[in-house]
Design a protein around this motif. Structure first.
Motif, mmCIF file in Angstrom:
data_model
loop_
_atom_site.group_PDB
_atom_site.id
_atom_site.type_symbol
_atom_site.label_atom_id
_atom_site.label_comp_id
_atom_site.label_asym_id
_atom_site.label_seq_id
_atom_site.Cartn_x
_atom_site.Cartn_y
_atom_site.Cartn_z
ATOM 1 N N ARG A 68 -14.403 -18.221 -35.679
ATOM 2 C CA ARG A 68 -15.439 -19.057 -35.062
ATOM 3 C C ARG A 68 -16.306 -18.274 -34.078
ATOM 4 O O ARG A 68 -16.984 -18.860 -33.227
ATOM 5 N N LYS A 69 -16.302 -16.986 -34.178
ATOM 6 C CA LYS A 69 -16.988 -16.144 -33.199
ATOM 7 C C LYS A 69 -18.469 -16.501 -33.073
ATOM 8 O O LYS A 69 -19.015 -16.506 -31.957
ATOM 9 N N SER A 70 -19.116 -16.805 -34.160
ATOM 10 C CA SER A 70 -20.547 -17.117 -34.082
ATOM 11 C C SER A 70 -20.819 -18.336 -33.208
ATOM 12 O O SER A 70 -21.867 -18.430 -32.557
ATOM 13 N N ARG A 71 -19.865 -19.273 -33.165
ATOM 14 C CA ARG A 71 -20.039 -20.479 -32.346
ATOM 15 C C ARG A 71 -19.467 -20.302 -30.939
ATOM 16 O O ARG A 71 -20.015 -20.836 -29.967
ATOM 17 N N LEU A 72 -18.370 -19.560 -30.820
ATOM 18 C CA LEU A 72 -17.709 -19.419 -29.515
ATOM 19 C C LEU A 72 -18.298 -18.299 -28.655
ATOM 20 O O LEU A 72 -18.188 -18.352 -27.431
ATOM 21 N N LEU A 73 -18.903 -17.304 -29.280
ATOM 22 C CA LEU A 73 -19.453 -16.191 -28.504
ATOM 23 C C LEU A 73 -20.522 -16.645 -27.509
ATOM 24 O O LEU A 73 -20.509 -16.191 -26.355
ATOM 25 N N PRO A 74 -21.461 -17.538 -27.874
ATOM 26 C CA PRO A 74 -22.410 -18.016 -26.865
ATOM 27 C C PRO A 74 -21.718 -18.725 -25.695
ATOM 28 O O PRO A 74 -22.148 -18.586 -24.545
ATOM 29 N N MET A 75 -20.649 -19.453 -25.973
ATOM 30 C CA MET A 75 -19.889 -20.092 -24.899
ATOM 31 C C MET A 75 -19.234 -19.036 -24.018
ATOM 32 O O MET A 75 -19.196 -19.158 -22.786
ATOM 33 N N PHE A 76 -18.711 -18.001 -24.668
ATOM 34 C CA PHE A 76 -18.065 -16.903 -23.948
ATOM 35 C C PHE A 76 -19.083 -16.169 -23.062
ATOM 36 O O PHE A 76 -18.800 -15.868 -21.891
ATOM 37 N N GLU A 77 -20.248 -15.931 -23.617
ATOM 38 C CA GLU A 77 -21.290 -15.224 -22.865
ATOM 39 C C GLU A 77 -21.740 -16.043 -21.662
ATOM 40 O O GLU A 77 -21.914 -15.512 -20.558
ATOM 41 N N LYS A 78 -21.912 -17.341 -21.838
ATOM 42 C CA LYS A 78 -22.304 -18.204 -20.716
ATOM 43 C C LYS A 78 -21.204 -18.262 -19.667
ATOM 44 O O LYS A 78 -21.468 -18.227 -18.460
ATOM 45 N N TYR A 79 -19.956 -18.367 -20.132
ATOM 46 C CA TYR A 79 -18.816 -18.394 -19.202
ATOM 47 C C TYR A 79 -18.827 -17.150 -18.317
ATOM 48 O O TYR A 79 -18.684 -17.240 -17.090
ATOM 49 N N CYS A 80 -18.998 -16.003 -18.935
ATOM 50 C CA CYS A 80 -18.995 -14.739 -18.183
ATOM 51 C C CYS A 80 -20.201 -14.640 -17.256
ATOM 52 O O CYS A 80 -20.086 -14.170 -16.119
ATOM 53 N N SER A 81 -21.351 -15.104 -17.730
ATOM 54 C CA SER A 81 -22.558 -15.077 -16.902
ATOM 55 C C SER A 81 -22.402 -15.985 -15.688
ATOM 56 O O SER A 81 -22.750 -15.605 -14.564
ATOM 57 N N ASP A 82 -21.852 -17.164 -15.900
ATOM 58 C CA ASP A 82 -21.645 -18.102 -14.788
ATOM 59 C C ASP A 82 -20.677 -17.542 -13.759
ATOM 60 O O ASP A 82 -20.794 -17.831 -12.561
#
Length: 436
Positions: free
Chosen positions: A232-246
Motif C-alpha cells: 500500500r506504499k502508494s497510498r500510505l507514503l503521502p500519509m508518512f510524508e505528512k506525518y514526518c513533516s508535521d
C-alpha cells in the motif's frame, strides 16, 4: 494578663520556629558535607525521592582523554540515592542520558532488592554530560570506562561496602565492558539485555527474527503486516510524508527510502519491546488503522536528522556494532536496492560517514569472559532480537550465570522470571554480597 503573655509568647514562637525549621532544613547533612569535600564534585543539589532518605544530583570533572590530560575536561552528571554508609552500593552504568533517574519515584531493581545505595552515571556525550565543543574523537568505550573508574574510586571514599554494577541494554553493555577493563572495581556485575556485537551489521539478528522468536504463526503475521504496508506504499507514503513533516523530521535520504527502512525496522522493534501480536491489525484493515499501528511501533525519528541518539549511532559505527535487515521477503516492493551499510547512509552525521568499525572491543571482551569467571549474572529476554548477539554461549562457568526468559522482551528484568528463578538469582547475589 496571663492570657496576654501566652498570646505574645505564641506570636514570638510562630515567627521563630519557622525560621529555625528553615535553618535546620538548610543545614547540610553528613552526606552533603562529605560529597562537597570530594575532589572534582560541583553543582550538588538535593532531589526529591519517594524511595530513598536522601537523593542528590551533582557533576564530577572528567578528562576527555584519560591518556592525554591536555585534551581538556568536561562535567559528567551523577545521581546519588543514599540508604546508608554501611550498605552495599549499586552502580548504574547508564548507556544514555540520566533524565529519568531524577524522577522522585525512580528506584532501580537491585537497589530495591538489596536495600543498597544507588550511584547513577550518565554516559559521556549524552544529556547534560555533553562536552563543549563536541569532538567525537573522545567518544570511545574505553574513555567512558575511565569515567566510571574515576567515579567509583572517588565515591568509595564514602561507600566502602560491596559494589554491584548494573545497566540495561547499552548500559548493560557498559557493565560488561567495565568489568573487562577494570575487573576489580566492583564485586558483582548484572548486565540486563546486553548484546555483544561483532560487527557493524552483526548478522545474527536477522535469522533470529526469521526463525527463532515466538512461533511460526506469529512470525508470519508480523511479516504479512510488513508486506501489506509495502503493497500500500502508494497510498500510505503521502500519509508518512505528512506525518514526518508535521513532526519536523528531516532525513539524509529520500522519503520513499525512509519508508522502506521504517518497514524493515518494524519487526525488530515489535519483538524488542514485546508488543503482543494480537495488536497487529489484519491485512484487510483500512489505511488509517494500518498507518496508526505502523507509527506506534516505528517512530520515524529513529532515522531522522533530529534523532535523539546521534551519540549512540557514532558508537555503534565505531565499536558497539549493530544489526542488519533481511530484505529478501520484501525486495519486490522496496525502493531501496540494498539495506547494507544503512547506518552510515541514513543515520550518521555526514562528517562521520567514513567511520570504520573496530573489532578490538569485541575481541577483548570475548577473551576476558572465556579466560575469567567473575561474579556476573546476565539477564535476557527469549524473544528480544538483541539476545541473538547476547552472551549466551559461555560454558562451564562457576560464577557467570546466564538467565533467558522464554518469550521475554527487552524489558526483561529479574522480577520478570518465575518465583523460583527470582529466588535463585537473589540467593546467589546475597551469597556474593556476604562473602568475605
Amino acid at each position: 494578663m496571663k492570657h496576654t503573655h501566652s498570646f505574645m509568647l505564641w506570636a514570638i514562637l510562630a515567627v521563630l520556629l519557622p525560621l529555625q525549621m528553615v535553618r535546620a532544613a538548610d543545614a547540610p547533612t553528613e552526606l552533603q558535607k562529605r560529597l562537597q569535600s570530594l575532589p572534582g564534585v560541583s553543582d550538588l543539589k538535593p532531589l526529591q525521592s519517594d524511595a530513598y532518605p536522601e537523593k542528590y544530583v551533582f557533576f564530577i570533572n572528567q578528562l576527555l582523554d584519560p591518556h592525554r590530560p591536555e585534551a581538556g575536561s568536561f562535567k559528567q552528571r551523577v545521581i546519588l540515592s543514599h540508604v546508608g554508609f554501611d550498605r552495599p552500593t549499586v552502580l548504574v552504568t547508564e548507556g544514555y542520558a540520566a533524565h529519568y533517574a531524577t524522577h522522585p519515584r525512580y528506584q532501580e531493581e537491585l537497589s530495591k532488592l538489596f536495600n543498597a545505595n544507588l550511584v547513577f552515571v550518565e554516559y559521556r556525550y549524552f544529556g547534560e554530560s555533553m562536552p563543549e565543543p563536541c569532538n567525537w574523537d573522545y567518544l570511545t568505550v574505553e574513555n567512558s570506562l575511565y569515567d566510571l573508574h574515576h567515579i567509583t574510586t572517588t565515591l568509595k571514599q564514602l561507600y566502602d561496602q560491596k559494589w554491584i554494577a548494573t545497566g540495561i541494554s547499552k548500559g548493560g553493555q557498559t557493565t560488561m565492558f567495565y568489568r573487562t577493563y577494570f575487573p576489580d572495581d566492583v564485586d558483582i556485575s548484572v548486565p540486563y539485555v546486553a548484546p555483544l556485537n561483532k560487527s557493524l551489521e552483526d548478522g545474527r539478528h536477522e535469522p533470529f527474527i526469521a526463525n527463532k522468536v515466538s512461533t511460526p504463526e506469529n512470525r508470519k503475521r508480523v511479516e504479512n503486516f510488513q508486506l501489506e504496508v509495502l503493497k500500500r506504499k502508494s497510498r500510505l507514503l503521502p500519509m508518512f510524508e505528512k506525518y514526518c513533516s508535521d513532526k519536523g523530521y528531516t532525513f539524509r535520504v529520500p522519503i520513499a527510502e525512509v519508508y522502506d527502512f521504517n518497514v524493515l525496522e518494524y519487526s525488530f522493534a515489535l519483538w524488542q519491546w514485546g508488543t503482543p501480536v494480537n495488536k497487529i491489525p489484519e491485512t484487510d484493515a483500512d489505511d488509517h488503522t494500518l498507518f496508526k499501528h505502523f507509527m506506534a511501533i516505528c517512530e520515524p525519528d529513529y532515522f531522522s536528522e533530529q534523532s535523539p541518539y546521534p551519540s549512540f549511532n557514532v558508537q555503534a559505527a565505531k565499536e558497539l556494532g549493530y544489526y542488519g535487515y533481511d530484505i529478501k521477503p520484501f525486495k519486490k516492493y522496496l525502493t531501496i536496492k540494498s539495506s547494507r551499510d544503512y547506518l552510515h547512509k541514513v543515520m550518521l552525521p555526514p562528517e562521520l560517514s567514513n567511520l570504520k568499525f573496530d573489532k578490538t572491543l569485541y575481541n577483548k571482551v570475548v577473551t576476558f569472559l572465556k579466560e575469567n569467571d567473575p561474579e556476573m549474572i546476565y539477564i535476557y529476554g527469549g524473544d528480544d532480537p538483541w539476545t541473538a548477539s547476547g552472551v549466551t554461549w559461555l560454558k562451564n562457568k562457576k560464577n557467570i550465570k546466564v538467565y533467558v526468559l522464554p518469550g521475554g522482551s527487552h524489558t526483561t528484568r529479574i522480577g520478570s522470571f518465575d518465583a523460583d528463578t527470582q529466588g535463585e538469582i537473589k540467593t546467589q547475589i546475597h551469597a556474593w554480597l556476604n562473602k568475605e
